[in-house]
Enzyme design. Sequence first.
Site, short mmCIF file in Angstrom:
data_model
loop_
_atom_site.label_atom_id
_atom_site.label_comp_id
_atom_site.label_asym_id
_atom_site.label_seq_id
_atom_site.Cartn_x
_atom_site.Cartn_y
_atom_site.Cartn_z
N SER A 22 41.86 -83.02 6.84
CA SER A 22 41.99 -84.17 5.95
C SER A 22 40.97 -85.25 6.26
O SER A 22 40.80 -86.18 5.47
CB SER A 22 43.38 -84.79 6.12
OG SER A 22 44.39 -83.88 5.81
N GLU A 39 38.26 -80.83 -2.43
CA GLU A 39 37.06 -81.58 -2.00
C GLU A 39 36.22 -80.63 -1.16
O GLU A 39 36.74 -80.06 -0.19
CB GLU A 39 37.46 -82.75 -1.09
CG GLU A 39 37.69 -84.06 -1.77
CD GLU A 39 38.02 -85.18 -0.76
OE1 GLU A 39 38.85 -84.97 0.15
OE2 GLU A 39 37.45 -86.27 -0.89
#
Length: 300
Positions: free
Chosen positions: A121, A154
Amino acid sequence: MAIEIQRLGVAGGGQMGSGIAQIAAQAGLEVSLYDVTEALARAGMEAARQRLARLAERGNLSAAAAQEAGSRIHPAAQLEAFARADFVIEAIVENEPAKAELFRRLNEICSPKAIFASNTSSISITRLGAASGRPALFIGMHFMNPPPVMKLVEVIRGLETSDETYAATRSLAERLGKTTITVEDAPGFVVNRILLPMINEAIFALQEGVGSAPDIDTGMRLGTNQPMGPLELADLIGLDTCLAILEVLHRGLGEDKYRPCALLRKYVDAGFFGRKSGRGFYLYGRDGKKTGVTVAGTST
Ligand SMILES: NC(=O)c1ccc[n+]([C@@H]2O[C@H](COP(=O)([O-])OP(=O)(O)OC[C@H]3O[C@@H](n4cnc5c(N)ncnc54)[C@H](O)[C@@H]3O)[C@@H](O)[C@H]2O)c1
Protein backbone atom coordinates in the site's frame (compact mmCIF):
# COMPACT_ATOMS: atom_id res chain seq x y z
CA MET A 1 7.83 -10.37 -27.58
CA ALA A 2 4.94 -10.25 -25.09
CA ILE A 3 5.49 -12.26 -21.90
CA GLU A 4 3.16 -15.27 -21.58
CA ILE A 5 1.61 -15.56 -18.10
CA GLN A 6 -0.12 -18.82 -17.21
CA ARG A 7 1.04 -19.63 -13.70
CA LEU A 8 0.67 -17.10 -10.92
CA GLY A 9 2.10 -17.23 -7.41
CA VAL A 10 0.24 -15.22 -4.76
CA ALA A 11 2.07 -14.77 -1.45
CA GLY A 12 -0.21 -14.03 1.51
CA GLY A 13 -3.65 -15.60 1.83
CA GLY A 14 -5.33 -12.75 3.75
CA GLN A 15 -8.10 -10.55 2.44
CA MET A 16 -6.05 -9.16 -0.47
CA GLY A 17 -4.16 -12.34 -1.47
CA SER A 18 -7.31 -14.43 -1.37
CA GLY A 19 -9.19 -11.89 -3.52
CA ILE A 20 -6.35 -11.62 -6.05
CA ALA A 21 -6.13 -15.43 -6.26
CA GLN A 22 -9.88 -15.55 -6.93
CA ILE A 23 -9.91 -13.10 -9.85
CA ALA A 24 -6.79 -14.64 -11.37
CA ALA A 25 -8.37 -18.11 -11.22
CA GLN A 26 -11.55 -16.70 -12.78
CA ALA A 27 -9.37 -15.34 -15.61
CA GLY A 28 -8.04 -18.87 -16.25
CA LEU A 29 -4.66 -18.68 -14.50
CA GLU A 30 -3.33 -21.51 -12.35
CA VAL A 31 -2.69 -19.98 -8.92
CA SER A 32 -0.45 -21.12 -6.07
CA LEU A 33 -1.55 -19.37 -2.88
CA TYR A 34 1.18 -19.30 -0.25
CA ASP A 35 0.95 -18.39 3.43
CA VAL A 36 3.09 -19.15 6.48
CA THR A 37 1.04 -22.19 7.46
CA GLU A 38 -0.96 -24.73 5.51
CA ALA A 39 -4.08 -23.73 7.49
CA LEU A 40 -3.74 -20.04 6.53
CA ALA A 41 -3.12 -20.87 2.85
CA ARG A 42 -6.17 -23.16 2.90
CA ALA A 43 -8.28 -20.50 4.61
CA GLY A 44 -7.38 -18.06 1.80
CA MET A 45 -8.40 -20.63 -0.81
CA GLU A 46 -11.65 -21.49 1.03
CA ALA A 47 -12.61 -17.81 1.30
CA ALA A 48 -12.09 -17.46 -2.47
CA ARG A 49 -14.14 -20.60 -3.15
CA GLN A 50 -16.96 -19.34 -0.93
CA ARG A 51 -17.09 -16.04 -2.80
CA LEU A 52 -17.14 -17.92 -6.11
CA ALA A 53 -20.00 -20.11 -4.84
CA ARG A 54 -21.95 -16.99 -3.83
CA LEU A 55 -21.44 -15.52 -7.31
CA ALA A 56 -22.89 -18.73 -8.76
CA GLU A 57 -25.85 -18.69 -6.32
CA ARG A 58 -26.68 -15.16 -7.41
CA GLY A 59 -26.47 -16.12 -11.09
CA ASN A 60 -23.40 -13.96 -11.77
CA LEU A 61 -21.29 -16.98 -12.74
CA SER A 62 -22.21 -20.48 -13.88
CA ALA A 63 -21.82 -23.21 -11.26
CA ALA A 64 -19.31 -24.96 -13.55
CA ALA A 65 -17.20 -21.80 -13.96
CA ALA A 66 -17.19 -21.23 -10.18
CA GLN A 67 -16.13 -24.82 -9.59
CA GLU A 68 -13.39 -24.69 -12.23
CA ALA A 69 -12.01 -21.37 -10.97
CA GLY A 70 -11.96 -22.69 -7.39
CA SER A 71 -10.04 -25.78 -8.48
CA ARG A 72 -7.32 -23.61 -10.07
CA ILE A 73 -6.29 -22.24 -6.64
CA HIS A 74 -3.67 -24.43 -4.96
CA PRO A 75 -2.76 -23.66 -1.34
CA ALA A 76 0.90 -23.96 -0.33
CA ALA A 77 2.89 -23.61 2.89
CA GLN A 78 6.23 -23.83 1.05
CA LEU A 79 7.53 -21.07 -1.21
CA GLU A 80 9.00 -23.77 -3.48
CA ALA A 81 5.47 -24.07 -4.92
CA PHE A 82 6.31 -20.90 -6.88
CA ALA A 83 9.25 -22.52 -8.72
CA ARG A 84 7.31 -22.61 -12.01
CA ALA A 85 5.41 -19.32 -11.61
CA ASP A 86 5.62 -16.82 -14.49
CA PHE A 87 4.48 -13.96 -12.26
CA VAL A 88 4.34 -13.54 -8.47
CA ILE A 89 2.11 -11.08 -6.61
CA GLU A 90 3.11 -10.50 -2.99
CA ALA A 91 0.31 -9.56 -0.56
CA ILE A 92 1.78 -10.35 2.87
CA VAL A 93 1.76 -8.07 5.92
CA GLU A 94 2.64 -4.36 5.30
CA ASN A 95 6.13 -4.67 6.78
CA GLU A 96 9.23 -3.85 4.76
CA PRO A 97 11.73 -6.31 6.30
CA ALA A 98 9.19 -9.17 5.93
CA LYS A 99 8.54 -8.30 2.28
CA ALA A 100 12.25 -7.83 1.49
CA GLU A 101 13.08 -11.22 3.03
CA LEU A 102 10.29 -12.92 1.07
CA PHE A 103 11.55 -11.47 -2.23
CA ARG A 104 15.14 -12.47 -1.45
CA ARG A 105 13.96 -16.06 -0.98
CA LEU A 106 11.76 -15.92 -4.08
CA ASN A 107 14.70 -14.76 -6.18
CA GLU A 108 16.46 -18.01 -5.34
CA ILE A 109 13.42 -20.22 -5.94
CA CYS A 110 11.74 -18.75 -9.04
CA SER A 111 12.71 -18.85 -12.70
CA PRO A 112 15.09 -15.97 -13.55
CA LYS A 113 12.44 -14.73 -16.01
CA ALA A 114 9.60 -14.53 -13.47
CA ILE A 115 8.21 -11.07 -12.73
CA PHE A 116 7.72 -10.04 -9.08
CA ALA A 117 4.98 -7.57 -8.13
CA SER A 118 4.23 -6.19 -4.69
CA ASN A 119 0.70 -5.24 -3.64
CA THR A 120 2.17 -2.97 -0.96
CA SER A 121 0.00 0.00 0.00
CA SER A 122 2.87 2.37 0.57
CA ILE A 123 6.40 0.89 0.70
CA SER A 124 9.08 1.94 -1.83
CA ILE A 125 9.01 -0.26 -4.94
CA THR A 126 12.57 0.79 -5.78
CA ARG A 127 13.82 -0.45 -2.37
CA LEU A 128 11.86 -3.72 -2.54
CA GLY A 129 13.09 -4.18 -6.14
CA ALA A 130 16.68 -3.75 -4.99
CA ALA A 131 16.14 -6.28 -2.16
CA SER A 132 14.64 -8.77 -4.64
CA GLY A 133 17.88 -8.98 -6.63
CA ARG A 134 15.90 -8.53 -9.88
CA PRO A 135 14.94 -4.83 -10.02
CA ALA A 136 14.22 -4.83 -13.79
CA LEU A 137 11.62 -7.54 -13.25
CA PHE A 138 10.11 -5.87 -10.20
CA ILE A 139 7.02 -3.64 -10.04
CA GLY A 140 4.22 -2.37 -7.78
CA MET A 141 0.73 -3.71 -8.50
CA HIS A 142 -1.60 -2.13 -5.96
CA PHE A 143 -5.06 -3.70 -5.96
CA MET A 144 -7.89 -2.10 -4.00
CA ASN A 145 -9.95 -3.86 -1.33
CA PRO A 146 -11.85 -6.08 -2.06
CA PRO A 147 -9.97 -7.10 -5.23
CA PRO A 148 -12.92 -8.91 -6.87
CA VAL A 149 -15.07 -5.76 -6.61
CA MET A 150 -12.80 -2.76 -6.98
CA LYS A 151 -11.87 -1.80 -10.54
CA LEU A 152 -8.56 -0.03 -9.99
CA VAL A 153 -4.96 -1.23 -9.97
CA GLU A 154 -2.23 1.34 -9.36
CA VAL A 155 0.89 0.32 -11.29
CA ILE A 156 4.10 1.66 -9.78
CA ARG A 157 7.40 1.54 -11.62
CA GLY A 158 10.54 1.34 -9.54
CA LEU A 159 13.68 3.14 -10.69
CA GLU A 160 14.89 0.10 -12.63
CA THR A 161 11.59 -1.53 -13.70
CA SER A 162 11.91 -2.48 -17.39
CA ASP A 163 9.43 -1.51 -20.11
CA GLU A 164 8.68 -5.22 -20.68
CA THR A 165 7.83 -5.74 -16.99
CA TYR A 166 5.59 -2.66 -17.05
CA ALA A 167 3.79 -3.81 -20.23
CA ALA A 168 3.29 -7.36 -18.89
CA THR A 169 1.89 -6.03 -15.61
CA ARG A 170 -0.61 -3.72 -17.27
CA SER A 171 -1.71 -6.47 -19.59
CA LEU A 172 -2.17 -8.87 -16.63
CA ALA A 173 -4.24 -6.26 -14.77
CA GLU A 174 -6.43 -5.82 -17.85
CA ARG A 175 -6.83 -9.59 -18.15
CA LEU A 176 -8.11 -9.53 -14.56
CA GLY A 177 -10.70 -6.94 -15.61
CA LYS A 178 -9.00 -3.94 -14.01
CA THR A 179 -8.33 -0.38 -15.09
CA THR A 180 -4.79 0.79 -14.36
CA ILE A 181 -3.25 4.10 -13.49
CA THR A 182 0.52 4.53 -13.57
CA VAL A 183 2.03 6.42 -10.68
CA GLU A 184 5.46 7.40 -9.45
CA ASP A 185 7.24 5.52 -6.68
CA ALA A 186 6.52 7.88 -3.77
CA PRO A 187 5.30 6.97 -0.24
CA GLY A 188 1.65 5.83 -0.42
CA PHE A 189 1.63 6.33 -4.23
CA VAL A 190 -1.54 8.28 -5.18
CA VAL A 191 -4.60 6.64 -3.62
CA ASN A 192 -3.27 6.11 -0.09
CA ARG A 193 -1.37 9.43 -0.09
CA ILE A 194 -4.78 11.09 -0.31
CA LEU A 195 -7.01 8.54 1.48
CA LEU A 196 -5.01 7.86 4.65
CA PRO A 197 -4.70 11.48 5.82
CA MET A 198 -8.51 11.67 5.57
CA ILE A 199 -8.94 8.50 7.63
CA ASN A 200 -6.37 9.76 10.17
CA GLU A 201 -8.25 13.07 10.47
CA ALA A 202 -11.49 11.19 11.12
CA ILE A 203 -9.74 9.33 13.96
CA PHE A 204 -8.48 12.65 15.42
CA ALA A 205 -12.07 13.96 15.25
CA LEU A 206 -13.26 10.87 17.12
CA GLN A 207 -10.44 11.13 19.68
CA GLU A 208 -11.23 14.78 20.35
CA GLY A 209 -14.94 14.03 20.76
CA VAL A 210 -15.99 16.13 17.78
CA GLY A 211 -18.43 13.40 16.83
CA SER A 212 -19.21 9.73 17.49
CA ALA A 213 -17.99 7.10 15.03
CA PRO A 214 -21.46 6.62 13.49
CA ASP A 215 -21.94 10.39 13.18
CA ILE A 216 -18.52 10.89 11.56
CA ASP A 217 -19.22 8.06 9.10
CA THR A 218 -22.78 9.14 8.32
CA GLY A 219 -21.53 12.70 7.89
CA MET A 220 -18.94 11.70 5.32
CA ARG A 221 -21.24 9.20 3.56
CA LEU A 222 -24.19 11.55 3.13
CA GLY A 223 -22.27 14.82 3.17
CA THR A 224 -19.59 13.93 0.62
CA ASN A 225 -21.22 11.03 -1.23
CA GLN A 226 -18.63 8.43 -0.26
CA PRO A 227 -19.93 4.84 -0.24
CA MET A 228 -18.35 4.18 3.17
CA GLY A 229 -17.43 6.53 6.00
CA PRO A 230 -13.70 6.85 6.84
CA LEU A 231 -13.87 4.85 10.10
CA GLU A 232 -15.86 2.01 8.49
CA LEU A 233 -13.34 2.03 5.66
CA ALA A 234 -10.42 1.94 8.12
CA ASP A 235 -12.01 -1.14 9.72
CA LEU A 236 -12.30 -2.74 6.27
CA ILE A 237 -8.69 -1.95 5.31
CA GLY A 238 -7.41 -3.17 8.72
CA LEU A 239 -6.24 -0.77 11.45
CA ASP A 240 -2.81 -2.44 11.53
CA THR A 241 -2.46 -1.78 7.80
CA CYS A 242 -3.70 1.83 8.18
CA LEU A 243 -1.10 2.46 10.90
CA ALA A 244 1.68 0.90 8.81
CA ILE A 245 0.78 3.08 5.81
CA LEU A 246 0.64 6.26 7.92
CA GLU A 247 4.04 5.44 9.39
CA VAL A 248 5.48 5.10 5.88
CA LEU A 249 3.90 8.44 4.86
CA HIS A 250 5.13 10.15 8.03
CA ARG A 251 8.67 8.81 7.75
CA GLY A 252 8.92 9.08 3.98
CA LEU A 253 7.45 12.56 3.55
CA GLY A 254 8.71 13.93 6.85
CA GLU A 255 5.72 16.11 7.65
CA ASP A 256 3.69 16.25 10.86
CA LYS A 257 0.43 16.21 8.95
CA TYR A 258 0.92 12.46 8.40
CA ARG A 259 1.55 11.60 12.08
CA PRO A 260 -0.68 8.67 13.07
CA CYS A 261 -3.37 9.54 15.63
CA ALA A 262 -2.66 8.13 19.13
CA LEU A 263 -6.09 6.47 19.24
CA LEU A 264 -5.22 4.45 16.12
CA ARG A 265 -2.00 3.27 17.77
CA LYS A 266 -3.89 2.30 20.94
CA TYR A 267 -6.45 0.27 19.02
CA VAL A 268 -3.71 -1.58 17.13
CA ASP A 269 -1.85 -2.17 20.44
CA ALA A 270 -5.06 -3.62 21.85
CA GLY A 271 -5.44 -5.99 18.89
CA PHE A 272 -8.41 -4.08 17.43
CA PHE A 273 -7.53 -4.61 13.76
CA GLY A 274 -11.01 -3.88 12.38
CA ARG A 275 -13.32 -6.28 10.60
CA LYS A 276 -10.71 -9.04 10.27
CA SER A 277 -10.29 -9.30 14.08
CA GLY A 278 -13.98 -8.67 14.88
CA ARG A 279 -13.32 -5.27 16.47
CA GLY A 280 -12.08 -1.86 15.38
CA PHE A 281 -14.10 1.34 15.53
CA TYR A 282 -17.08 -1.02 15.35
CA LEU A 283 -17.78 -4.56 16.53
CA TYR A 284 -18.40 -7.30 13.97
CA GLY A 285 -20.08 -10.71 14.06
CA ARG A 286 -18.68 -13.85 12.43
CA ASP A 287 -20.45 -12.97 9.18
CA GLY A 288 -18.54 -9.64 9.07
CA LYS A 289 -21.68 -7.59 9.78
CA LYS A 290 -21.57 -4.71 12.27
CA THR A 291 -23.01 -5.51 15.69
CA GLY A 292 -22.05 -2.44 17.74
CA VAL A 293 -19.71 0.50 18.26
CA THR A 294 -16.43 0.63 20.19
CA VAL A 295 -16.34 3.66 22.49
CA ALA A 296 -12.80 4.44 23.70
CA GLY A 297 -12.07 0.84 24.54
CA THR A 298 -15.51 -0.08 25.84
CA SER A 299 -18.27 -1.46 23.66
CA THR A 300 -21.93 -0.51 23.46
N1 LIG B 1 -6.41 -4.15 3.32
C1 LIG B 1 -6.45 -3.33 2.31
O1 LIG B 1 -7.42 -2.56 2.14
C2 LIG B 1 -5.34 -3.31 1.31
C3 LIG B 1 -5.53 -2.72 0.05
C4 LIG B 1 -4.48 -2.73 -0.87
C5 LIG B 1 -3.26 -3.30 -0.53
N2 LIG B 1 -3.11 -3.86 0.71
C6 LIG B 1 -1.80 -4.46 1.03
O2 LIG B 1 -1.89 -5.86 0.82
C7 LIG B 1 -1.03 -6.54 1.75
C8 LIG B 1 -1.85 -7.54 2.55
O3 LIG B 1 -2.89 -6.88 3.23
P1 LIG B 1 -4.18 -7.67 3.74
O4 LIG B 1 -5.21 -6.63 4.04
O5 LIG B 1 -4.51 -8.82 2.84
O6 LIG B 1 -3.62 -8.24 5.15
P2 LIG B 1 -4.13 -9.50 5.99
O7 LIG B 1 -3.72 -9.22 7.38
O8 LIG B 1 -5.57 -9.77 5.69
O9 LIG B 1 -3.30 -10.71 5.37
C9 LIG B 1 -1.91 -10.80 5.41
C10 LIG B 1 -1.54 -12.27 5.21
O10 LIG B 1 -0.14 -12.36 5.03
C11 LIG B 1 0.32 -13.48 5.76
N3 LIG B 1 1.74 -13.30 6.02
C12 LIG B 1 2.34 -12.50 6.93
N4 LIG B 1 3.68 -12.63 6.84
C13 LIG B 1 3.92 -13.52 5.85
C14 LIG B 1 5.08 -14.07 5.27
N5 LIG B 1 6.29 -13.72 5.70
N6 LIG B 1 4.95 -14.95 4.25
C15 LIG B 1 3.71 -15.28 3.79
N7 LIG B 1 2.56 -14.81 4.30
C16 LIG B 1 2.68 -13.93 5.31
C17 LIG B 1 -0.53 -13.50 7.01
O11 LIG B 1 -0.51 -14.79 7.60
C18 LIG B 1 -1.91 -13.12 6.44
O12 LIG B 1 -2.62 -14.26 6.01
C19 LIG B 1 -0.37 -5.44 2.60
O13 LIG B 1 0.86 -5.10 2.01
C20 LIG B 1 -1.36 -4.30 2.47
O14 LIG B 1 -0.77 -3.05 2.70
C21 LIG B 1 -4.11 -3.90 1.62
